[in-house]
Scaffold this motif. Structure first.
Motif, PDB file in Angstrom:
ATOM      1  N   VAL A  67       0.837  -1.199   0.000  1.00  0.00           N
ATOM      2  CA  VAL A  67       0.000   0.000   0.000  1.00  0.00           C
ATOM      3  C   VAL A  67       0.874   1.252   0.000  1.00  0.00           C
ATOM      4  O   VAL A  67       0.598   2.219  -0.717  1.00  0.00           O
ATOM      5  N   ARG A  68       1.929   1.234   0.783  1.00  0.00           N
ATOM      6  CA  ARG A  68       2.832   2.384   0.825  1.00  0.00           C
ATOM      7  C   ARG A  68       3.470   2.620  -0.544  1.00  0.00           C
ATOM      8  O   ARG A  68       3.612   3.769  -0.981  1.00  0.00           O
ATOM      9  N   CYS A  69       3.855   1.555  -1.216  1.00  0.00           N
ATOM     10  CA  CYS A  69       4.432   1.715  -2.552  1.00  0.00           C
ATOM     11  C   CYS A  69       3.414   2.294  -3.521  1.00  0.00           C
ATOM     12  O   CYS A  69       3.746   3.183  -4.342  1.00  0.00           O
ATOM     13  N   LEU A  70       2.175   1.815  -3.442  1.00  0.00           N
ATOM     14  CA  LEU A  70       1.126   2.352  -4.306  1.00  0.00           C
ATOM     15  C   LEU A  70       0.880   3.828  -4.049  1.00  0.00           C
ATOM     16  O   LEU A  70       0.565   4.597  -4.968  1.00  0.00           O
ATOM     17  N   ASP A  71       1.048   4.237  -2.790  1.00  0.00           N
ATOM     18  CA  ASP A  71       0.816   5.634  -2.405  1.00  0.00           C
ATOM     19  C   ASP A  71       2.059   6.507  -2.560  1.00  0.00           C
ATOM     20  O   ASP A  71       2.052   7.672  -2.156  1.00  0.00           O
ATOM     21  N   GLY A  72       3.127   5.924  -3.099  1.00  0.00           N
ATOM     22  CA  GLY A  72       4.353   6.685  -3.310  1.00  0.00           C
ATOM     23  C   GLY A  72       5.177   6.902  -2.059  1.00  0.00           C
ATOM     24  O   GLY A  72       6.028   7.795  -2.022  1.00  0.00           O
ATOM     25  N   LEU A  73       4.962   6.070  -1.032  1.00  0.00           N
ATOM     26  CA  LEU A  73       5.701   6.197   0.216  1.00  0.00           C
ATOM     27  C   LEU A  73       6.783   5.120   0.292  1.00  0.00           C
ATOM     28  O   LEU A  73       6.636   4.038  -0.281  1.00  0.00           O
ATOM     29  N   PRO A  74       7.864   5.373   1.015  1.00  0.00           N
ATOM     30  CA  PRO A  74       8.903   4.354   1.149  1.00  0.00           C
ATOM     31  C   PRO A  74       8.418   3.190   2.002  1.00  0.00           C
ATOM     32  O   PRO A  74       7.637   3.384   2.943  1.00  0.00           O
ATOM     33  N   PRO A  75       8.853   1.970   1.720  1.00  0.00           N
ATOM     34  CA  PRO A  75       8.437   0.820   2.525  1.00  0.00           C
ATOM     35  C   PRO A  75       9.072   0.851   3.908  1.00  0.00           C
ATOM     36  O   PRO A  75      10.081   1.522   4.130  1.00  0.00           O
ATOM     37  N   ARG A  76       8.467   0.124   4.822  1.00  0.00           N
ATOM     38  CA  ARG A  76       9.044  -0.038   6.154  1.00  0.00           C
ATOM     39  C   ARG A  76      10.003  -1.229   6.148  1.00  0.00           C
ATOM     40  O   ARG A  76       9.971  -2.066   5.269  1.00  0.00           O
ATOM     41  N   ASN A  77      10.841  -1.293   7.183  1.00  0.00           N
ATOM     42  CA  ASN A  77      11.806  -2.396   7.339  1.00  0.00           C
ATOM     43  C   ASN A  77      12.719  -2.530   6.119  1.00  0.00           C
ATOM     44  O   ASN A  77      12.973  -3.626   5.625  1.00  0.00           O
ATOM     45  N   THR A  78      13.205  -1.399   5.642  1.00  0.00           N
ATOM     46  CA  THR A  78      14.024  -1.440   4.447  1.00  0.00           C
ATOM     47  C   THR A  78      15.399  -2.037   4.724  1.00  0.00           C
ATOM     48  O   THR A  78      16.047  -1.714   5.721  1.00  0.00           O
ATOM     49  N   VAL A  79      15.817  -2.912   3.833  1.00  0.00           N
ATOM     50  CA  VAL A  79      17.174  -3.422   3.805  1.00  0.00           C
ATOM     51  C   VAL A  79      18.029  -2.545   2.905  1.00  0.00           C
ATOM     52  O   VAL A  79      19.201  -2.303   3.165  1.00  0.00           O
ATOM     53  N   ARG A  80      17.387  -2.059   1.838  1.00  0.00           N
ATOM     54  CA  ARG A  80      18.033  -1.132   0.916  1.00  0.00           C
ATOM     55  C   ARG A  80      16.972  -0.171   0.415  1.00  0.00           C
ATOM     56  O   ARG A  80      15.886  -0.570   0.031  1.00  0.00           O
ATOM     57  N   SER A  81      17.291   1.105   0.418  1.00  0.00           N
ATOM     58  CA  SER A  81      16.277   2.124   0.164  1.00  0.00           C
ATOM     59  C   SER A  81      15.781   2.141  -1.277  1.00  0.00           C
ATOM     60  O   SER A  81      14.584   2.158  -1.542  1.00  0.00           O
ATOM     61  N   GLY A  82      16.685   2.170  -2.244  1.00  0.00           N
ATOM     62  CA  GLY A  82      16.269   2.245  -3.635  1.00  0.00           C
ATOM     63  C   GLY A  82      15.609   3.562  -3.960  1.00  0.00           C
ATOM     64  O   GLY A  82      15.688   4.538  -3.214  1.00  0.00           O
ATOM     65  N   ALA A  83      14.878   3.578  -5.078  1.00  0.00           N
ATOM     66  CA  ALA A  83      14.282   4.821  -5.548  1.00  0.00           C
ATOM     67  C   ALA A  83      12.972   5.150  -4.858  1.00  0.00           C
ATOM     68  O   ALA A  83      12.463   6.259  -4.999  1.00  0.00           O
ATOM     69  N   LEU A  84      12.408   4.196  -4.088  1.00  0.00           N
ATOM     70  CA  LEU A  84      11.128   4.457  -3.425  1.00  0.00           C
ATOM     71  C   LEU A  84      11.278   5.329  -2.176  1.00  0.00           C
ATOM     72  O   LEU A  84      10.306   5.802  -1.635  1.00  0.00           O
ATOM     73  N   SER A  85      12.505   5.481  -1.690  1.00  0.00           N
ATOM     74  CA  SER A  85      12.699   6.268  -0.465  1.00  0.00           C
ATOM     75  C   SER A  85      13.091   7.707  -0.793  1.00  0.00           C
ATOM     76  O   SER A  85      13.581   7.996  -1.876  1.00  0.00           O
TER      77      SER A  85
END
Length: 330
Positions: free
Chosen positions: A312-330
């Motif tokens: 849901v966070r990805c769909l809403d353009g938010l960074p995921p929780r419990n990130t191992v690696r941030s990537g472009a979503l953060s």
């Protein structure tokens, strides 16, 4: 968003999730063993949900692939280096309490000689201090020092439950830089440089850290000798953190008193495979379980809730929780 799901245990919760209903998301379930179809769908996907993600999976990702959700805590079976740096990676938990209860259970079982007394009685032998003055006494939990290697979600849950029943948890973790005696869950925490001190102080040593280049073989013959003839080792982290050959020898020779092993260096390829090339199952001072400490009835439901939240966070353009690696979503 097109999402490939290979985790058989998480899939039913994602499929039936009300939080994902009506969202612009297409979920496709493909078993990890269905390799050709899995790799083809990964090439068209925006995200992936599963326990394993190997080199072939990483090579298969297409230009739109943005998010990898691992449905476990460890990433030693994930080809992180093969993924574009733009891909965000997160792991999942939901199993800390289950594993903590397992640690408490096997700690009680080993230190109270439960399985050994059970086996003797099944053979018709009543061995207590009333019938045999040489029968060993067992220790109760209050005052027992539990040394925990790794203080993530699992290590923290072990510490809290240990403290609740009167044990004295202490711990080391990679990120610590100095001794902390103010932690509400542990008597003290410190960095990995204090590992030998922790082992010297421990009655029960619990391995709850991930497998990395730094932790592989961390508990070797020398450190087992430090744990001592009255010590118990519990491994719920990764098998290869402990030198299995050295551990077998230490248990066989009485260098340590007992062990409880839920993780192994080799992964079984069939339901009848032995847990190790070393004959642990022939020893009467070790409890062996098939990496099942996390599989309580609520584990997958709780883990799925974390995955749904991240989708849901990805769909809403938010960074995921419990990130191992941030990537472009953060």
């Amino acid at each position: 968003m097109r999402v490939v799901v290979s985790d058989e245990n998480i899939w039913p919760y994602l499929r039936d999730s009300e939080d994902l209903a009506g969202r612009t998301i297409e979920l496709t379930h493909i078993p990890f063993t269905d390799r050709a179809r899995l790799l083809e769908e990964i090439g068209r996907a925006d995200a992936y949900v599963g326990v394993h993600f190997d080199d072939a999976c990483a090579r298969a990702v297409g230009p739109g692939f943005a998010f990898l959700q691992i449905t476990a805590a460890g990433t030693d079976h994930v080809a992180l280096d093969g993924l574009p740096t733009s891909v965000a990676v997160a792991n999942a938990y939901g199993h800390g309490r289950s594993i903590a209860e397992h640690v408490l259970m096997v700690t009680l079982a080993t230190r109270r000689h439960l399985l050994w007394r059970d086996a003797e009685l099944r053979q018709g032998r009543w061995r207590t201090r009333m019938t045999d003055p040489t029968a060993p006494l067992f220790a109760t939990l209050p005052g027992t020092v539990v040394g925990i290697i790794g203080l993530g979600h699992i290590g923290r849950a072990i510490a809290r439950l240990s403290r609740a029943v009167g044990m004295r948890p202490i711990g080391v973790r990679r990120s610590a830089r100095h001794r902390d005696t103010t932690d509400p869950d542990l008597e003290w925490t410190d960095g990995m440089a204090a590992l030998d001190e922790l082992i010297d102080a421990s009655d029960v040593l619990v391995v709850a850290c991930p497998l990395t280049d730094e932790t592989r073989g961390l508990i070797d013959a020398a450190r087992l000798r430090r744990l001592g003839a009255a010590g118990t080792l519990v491994n719920v982290g990764r098998g290869a953190v402990v030198d299995e050959a050295a551990l077998y020898t230490a248990l066989r020779d009485g260098t340590i008193a007992s062990a409880a092993l839920d993780v192994w260096t080799t992964r079984a390829t069939s339901g009848t495979a032995p847990p190790s090339p070393h004959p642990f199952t022939e020893l009467d001072n070790v409890i062996v379980t098939p990496h099942y400490s996390a599989t309580a009835d609520n584990t997958y439901q709780d883990r799925a809730a974390e995955v749904v939240d991240n989708l849901v966070r990805c769909l809403d353009g938010l960074p995921p929780r419990n990130t191992v690696r941030s990537g472009a979503l953060s």
